[in-house]
Design an enzyme around this catalytic site. Sequence first.
Site, mmCIF file in Angstrom:
data_model
loop_
_atom_site.group_PDB
_atom_site.id
_atom_site.type_symbol
_atom_site.label_atom_id
_atom_site.label_comp_id
_atom_site.label_asym_id
_atom_site.label_seq_id
_atom_site.Cartn_x
_atom_site.Cartn_y
_atom_site.Cartn_z
ATOM 1 N N LYS A 159 0.891 -1.046 -0.177
ATOM 2 C CA LYS A 159 -0.207 -0.013 0.030
ATOM 3 C C LYS A 159 0.919 1.191 0.073
ATOM 4 C CE LYS A 159 -4.073 1.769 2.514
ATOM 5 N NZ LYS A 159 -5.006 2.069 1.249
HETATM 6 N N1 PMP Z 1 -8.202 -2.056 -2.910
HETATM 7 C C1 PMP Z 1 -7.524 -0.795 -2.544
HETATM 8 C C2 PMP Z 1 -6.730 -0.093 -3.917
HETATM 9 C C3 PMP Z 1 -7.562 0.081 -1.447
HETATM 10 O O1 PMP Z 1 -7.027 1.240 -1.355
HETATM 11 C C4 PMP Z 1 -8.242 -0.481 -0.270
HETATM 12 C C5 PMP Z 1 -8.283 0.404 1.028
HETATM 13 N N2 PMP Z 1 -7.074 0.217 1.823
HETATM 14 C C6 PMP Z 1 -8.851 -1.649 -0.292
HETATM 15 C C7 PMP Z 1 -8.645 -2.371 -1.563
HETATM 16 C C8 PMP Z 1 -9.452 -2.230 0.878
HETATM 17 O O2 PMP Z 1 -8.341 -2.546 1.836
HETATM 18 P P1 PMP Z 1 -8.826 -2.543 3.471
HETATM 19 O O3 PMP Z 1 -10.052 -3.625 3.609
HETATM 20 O O4 PMP Z 1 -7.654 -3.255 3.974
HETATM 21 O O5 PMP Z 1 -9.108 -1.430 3.966
#
Ligand code: PMP
Length: 305
Positions: A159
């Site tokens: 991320k």
């Molecule tokens: N995909 C992307 C591109 C994201 O930015 C997020 C948000 N973090 C998610 C999926 C969902 O991830 P999470 O459930 O860990 O927030």
Amino acid sequence: MTQYPDWLWYDGKFVETHTASTSVLTHSLHYGVSVFEGIRAYRTELGKTAIFRLDAHLRRFIASARAFRMHIPFTLNELTAAHVALIGKVQLDEAYLRPLGFYGAEKLGLLTKDLSVHVMVAAWAWAAYLGEGAMTRGIRVKTSSFARPNASSGLTRAKISGTYANSILAKLEATEDGYDEALLLDSQGYVAEGSGENLFIVRGGALIEPEPACALLGITRETVIELAQDLGQKVQSRRLTRDDVYNADEAFFTGTAAEVVPIVELDRRTIGDGKCGPVTARLQRAYADAVRGRDPKRAEWLTLV
Ligand code: PMP
């Protein structure tokens, strides 16, 4: 404008938000390599605020940095303590938390060797990410003309800020065309994910996610899969095309900011009967129970503040 609380955590100390700053020569500002997380804390029925799945988020934060050979100068325990202390300091009982790890301003040029690494954590009140009413009414989604970068052109599990240039293009395109959110395909045309959410569809009673080859491995996604399995719901992972979504009985997005949001339309095709479907509603309730401390089986997901 967002009303940020007066304090944030920066490199081991609480710093007043209006004085917390960095140089315009900060390396991460120029080349987009900073790592971050989005985490939520909820008021729970245990009488205390709890940060939801803090450990999983911080492990992903450290793994994202590690994949870029960025050394986060704090341990998992120190970061955990920082998040807990910050919630107390800003006196919020519901919050969105944003840890960010970034390179310093010692030099520019692409090589990140010998740069300092800084970490800040901010917390603020952030209501429904996809708008009030999204949870009940559902949202309208448009397939993006921008593909999600594939696994050979970068790191798809990390991320990092740079990846969000792609997400922002998709989100701008969808919202300027009057939709709530974008659905990104992979470079071969199969369904990948939303600009900040993972996708699920329901078809013939089964819960199906697109094979997450180039999607972020969302923690909400993982949470929903576990909750679905608890409810005896079959879960499958396979390649999905746009028409699989058009013809699904239900579809929804998952994400920390968005939570569990029904998708009622994709590219002007109504999904199911255009309302939040029964499987989506059941998983929304199970998710709300878990984050609010109403599911004793899932107490280990809560870090009480
Ligand atoms: N995909 C992307 C591109 C994201 O930015 C997020 C948000 N973090 C998610 C999926 C969902 O991830 P999470 O459930 O860990 O927030």
